[in-house]
Design a protein around this motif. Structure first.
Motif, PDB file in Angstrom:
ATOM      1  N   PRO A  23       0.092  -0.903  -0.035  1.00 43.51           N
ATOM      2  CA  PRO A  23       0.105   0.490  -0.057  1.00 43.51           C
ATOM      3  C   PRO A  23       0.950   1.055   0.199  1.00 43.51           C
ATOM      4  N   TYR A  24       0.508   2.221  -0.209  1.00 39.92           N
ATOM      5  CA  TYR A  24       1.165   3.642  -0.416  1.00 39.92           C
ATOM      6  C   TYR A  24       0.579   4.567  -0.695  1.00 39.92           C
ATOM      7  N   VAL A  25       0.770   5.725  -0.488  1.00 43.48           N
ATOM      8  CA  VAL A  25       0.529   7.025   0.095  1.00 43.48           C
ATOM      9  C   VAL A  25       1.486   8.178  -0.341  1.00 43.48           C
ATOM     10  N   SER A  26       1.052   8.871  -1.402  1.00 39.55           N
ATOM     11  CA  SER A  26       1.476  10.693  -2.224  1.00 39.55           C
ATOM     12  C   SER A  26       0.865  11.107  -1.473  1.00 39.55           C
ATOM     13  N   ILE A  27       1.588  12.415  -1.452  1.00 36.66           N
ATOM     14  CA  ILE A  27       1.193  13.742  -0.913  1.00 36.66           C
ATOM     15  C   ILE A  27       1.996  15.034  -1.363  1.00 36.66           C
ATOM     16  N   THR A  28       1.502  16.077  -2.238  1.00 33.33           N
ATOM     17  CA  THR A  28       1.893  16.778  -3.067  1.00 33.33           C
ATOM     18  C   THR A  28       2.052  18.213  -1.734  1.00 33.33           C
ATOM     19  N   GLY A  29       3.434  18.833  -1.742  1.00 33.75           N
ATOM     20  CA  GLY A  29       3.736  19.160  -0.308  1.00 33.75           C
ATOM     21  C   GLY A  29       3.158  20.972  -0.466  1.00 33.75           C
ATOM     22  N   GLU A  30       3.983  21.702   0.086  1.00 33.02           N
ATOM     23  CA  GLU A  30       3.431  22.986  -0.231  1.00 33.02           C
ATOM     24  C   GLU A  30       3.939  23.688  -0.997  1.00 33.02           C
ATOM     25  N   ASP A  31       5.770  23.070  -1.310  1.00 28.42           N
ATOM     26  CA  ASP A  31       6.837  23.256  -2.201  1.00 28.42           C
ATOM     27  C   ASP A  31       6.294  22.606  -4.115  1.00 28.42           C
ATOM     28  N   GLY A  32       5.043  21.950  -3.969  1.00 23.43           N
ATOM     29  CA  GLY A  32       4.717  21.544  -4.987  1.00 23.43           C
ATOM     30  C   GLY A  32       5.644  19.873  -5.312  1.00 23.43           C
ATOM     31  N   LYS A  33       6.394  19.504  -4.533  1.00 26.08           N
ATOM     32  CA  LYS A  33       6.757  18.555  -4.971  1.00 26.08           C
ATOM     33  C   LYS A  33       6.108  17.101  -4.170  1.00 26.08           C
TER      34      LYS A  33
END
Length: 175
Positions: A23-33
């Motif tokens: 299972p995985y999670v991806s998050i777009t941070g404040e820096d756009g990455k």
């Protein structure tokens, strides 16, 4: 992800590649990455957090029949789904049936968090070509301040396993 192995000499056997379901999670941070984690803890960050599963099935590139059943512990306020998905009247179960491509031995699917997604347990039961192949249990956790730099490794979840941050998987497209 492309597999590459040195050719085996007649006296050597190539090492077997372990089969894993992740299972995985991806998050777009404040820096756009975008940051990627092998974890089942999903911060409910609207339009920033996505989650999914990846199965290493091996074998050649091929099309398989996928059945995926999502069950949530609470109803969703809204469900955005295509014609291949049947949603229960109480919005706690969605069954998707579709053809999917195994690319370089990998099958994966993902979804992104939208407003109204409930906190609690999300369970995906996955069948491939009519055979049960895996269960993925996620824990969706409210983030009241919607902090885009939330790290899922710091979230408390009763069924969380140790999470690690990973480089983004490189999945090639069929040509």
């Amino acid at each position: 992800m492309a597999q590459s192995a040195a050719p085996a000499t007649p006296l050597e056997k190539p090492a077997a590649k372990p089969v894993r379901s992740i299972p995985y999670v991806s998050i777009t941070g404040e820096d756009g990455k975008q940051r990627h984690y092998e974890t089942n803890a999903i911060p409910l960050l609207f339009h920033r957090a996505c989650f999914g599963w990846r199965m290493y099935l091996g074998g050649p590139n091929r099309v398989v029949s996928l059945k995926e059943v999502l069950t949530t512990s609470q109803p969703a306020e809204q469900v955005i789904a295509g014609p291949e998905t049947e949603v229960s009247a109480d919005k706690t179960k969605a069954t998707t049936r579709m053809l999917e491509t195994v690319q370089d031995g990998v099958l994966q699917r993902s979804w992104c968090i939208i407003p109204g997604d409930p906190a609690g347990t999300y369970t995906y039961d996955v069948s491939i070509d009519g055979e049960p192949r895996g269960e993925f249990v996620f824990c969706a956790i409210e983030v009241p301040d919607q902090n885009p730099n939330t790290d899922p490794r710091e979230l408390s979840c009763p069924n969380k396993f140790n999470a690690v941050e990973r480089a983004q998987p490189q999945i090639r497209k069929a040509s």
